[in-house]
Design a protein around this motif. Sequence first.
Motif, PDB file in Angstrom:
ATOM      1  N   ARG A 264      46.328  61.848  23.203  1.00 53.22           N
ATOM      2  CA  ARG A 264      45.250  61.220  23.559  1.00 53.22           C
ATOM      3  C   ARG A 264      44.888  59.808  22.276  1.00 53.22           C
ATOM      4  O   ARG A 264      44.636  59.028  22.486  1.00 53.22           O
ATOM      5  N   GLY A 267      46.294  57.191  24.133  1.00 52.90           N
ATOM      6  CA  GLY A 267      45.133  57.037  25.480  1.00 52.90           C
ATOM      7  C   GLY A 267      45.595  56.808  26.969  1.00 52.90           C
ATOM      8  O   GLY A 267      44.809  56.748  27.831  1.00 52.90           O
ATOM      9  N   HIS A 268      46.407  58.067  27.162  1.00 56.13           N
ATOM     10  CA  HIS A 268      46.905  58.375  28.380  1.00 56.13           C
ATOM     11  C   HIS A 268      46.044  59.779  29.054  1.00 56.13           C
ATOM     12  O   HIS A 268      46.145  60.303  27.916  1.00 56.13           O
ATOM     13  N   SER A 269      45.881  59.191  30.209  1.00 48.45           N
ATOM     14  CA  SER A 269      44.761  60.878  30.660  1.00 48.45           C
ATOM     15  C   SER A 269      45.797  61.823  31.511  1.00 48.45           C
ATOM     16  O   SER A 269      47.231  61.130  32.168  1.00 48.45           O
ATOM     17  N   ILE A 270      45.501  62.870  31.502  1.00 52.21           N
ATOM     18  CA  ILE A 270      46.749  63.968  32.450  1.00 52.21           C
ATOM     19  C   ILE A 270      46.071  64.223  33.828  1.00 52.21           C
ATOM     20  O   ILE A 270      45.200  64.900  33.389  1.00 52.21           O
ATOM     21  N   ASP A 273      47.961  59.920  34.056  1.00 51.00           N
ATOM     22  CA  ASP A 273      48.887  58.706  33.746  1.00 51.00           C
ATOM     23  C   ASP A 273      50.579  59.890  33.294  1.00 51.00           C
ATOM     24  O   ASP A 273      51.185  59.014  33.344  1.00 51.00           O
ATOM     25  N   SER A 289      40.503  70.354  29.370  1.00 46.66           N
ATOM     26  CA  SER A 289      40.555  69.743  30.367  1.00 46.66           C
ATOM     27  C   SER A 289      41.458  68.219  30.702  1.00 46.66           C
ATOM     28  O   SER A 289      41.322  67.796  29.670  1.00 46.66           O
ATOM     29  N   SER A 336      47.342  69.752  35.223  1.00 45.38           N
ATOM     30  CA  SER A 336      47.681  68.476  34.870  1.00 45.38           C
ATOM     31  C   SER A 336      49.058  68.803  35.239  1.00 45.38           C
ATOM     32  O   SER A 336      49.465  67.517  34.878  1.00 45.38           O
TER      33      SER A 336
END
Length: 337
Positions: A264, A267-270, A273, A289, A336
Amino acid sequence: MIKKITIKDIAKAANVSITTVSFVLNDKGKEKGISKEVIKKVFKVSEEMKFKPNMMASSLRTGKTRSIGLIVEDISNQFFSDLAKVIEREAIDLNYRVFYCSTGGNNERAIELVNSLLQANVDGFIITPTEGMKATIDRLLELQCPVVLVDRYFEGQEVSHVVLDNFEGGETAARYFLKKGFKKIAFVTNSSQLIQMNFRKQGYSKALKDVGLYDDSRILELEYDITEEERIEKISDFLILNPKIDAILFGANYLLLAGLQSLRRLGHSIPADKAVISFDDHDSFRLHSPSITVLSQPIELIGKKTVRLLMKQMTDGSNYEIIKEKKKGSLTIRESV
């Protein structure tokens, strides 16, 4: 009336000082420079005299307290709390009570807890051992205390245990990443020599070596006793140094909890990224989420089998059979990956 055996009696029978007996029975003989011969002699005499520290009067009459000592790493960790619930439920059904204790991974604390439970004269032990607890388990075996290890064990030690097939679990999780097209797969674990963590790493490594994608620079080993903030920072630094990582297997749920905060912050999204999988489930993983894919342990089976093995030891006495069991985990697929 049955005479209460004291360490003074042990010292007299073994022809050593009271201090020597105290050191030996508290697993400090080697540390204090006491010879192997004297250590062995003190244990032998204490066993022959049926010595247990500060035995309660009621248990002296009956020999039973209908209690179990449960020593785990961290009762606040959901894996251990869920396991404890199963063990306690099974024990209550058999009219036994359970004393819970947490070691925090600290060897000295673990030894103190064993001594405290011996003083309480528990009828048996279920233990998740710390890294340096082998000698203490040996001592319980010398005293003929019923004991079953859970979650981890020591290679070469003849004691019953019930554990996850950790090698298979690590391999299964890594192969799932590969099946989904990920190639730069990292593994976040702790730096201890605990056997279950080593097997998880070995399973992960084999899956990647089999397809020529293993890279040891993608393995992060963290000290167990660092703070949560330090874990977050070290995982963040690791991900910054290895920007091409596209998937991460976390060796325990507390490691993923820190990892989620690192991701988080960066700034990486699951899973866009970085895809993630964790060993051991957690309530928050279902609520997160996206929800988190996990390699789940069969906690119900492990808990029931552990209690069953301990009760059999209590019943069979010195004639009990040593049972070593591995239970297969299962991949709980969520969002995920």
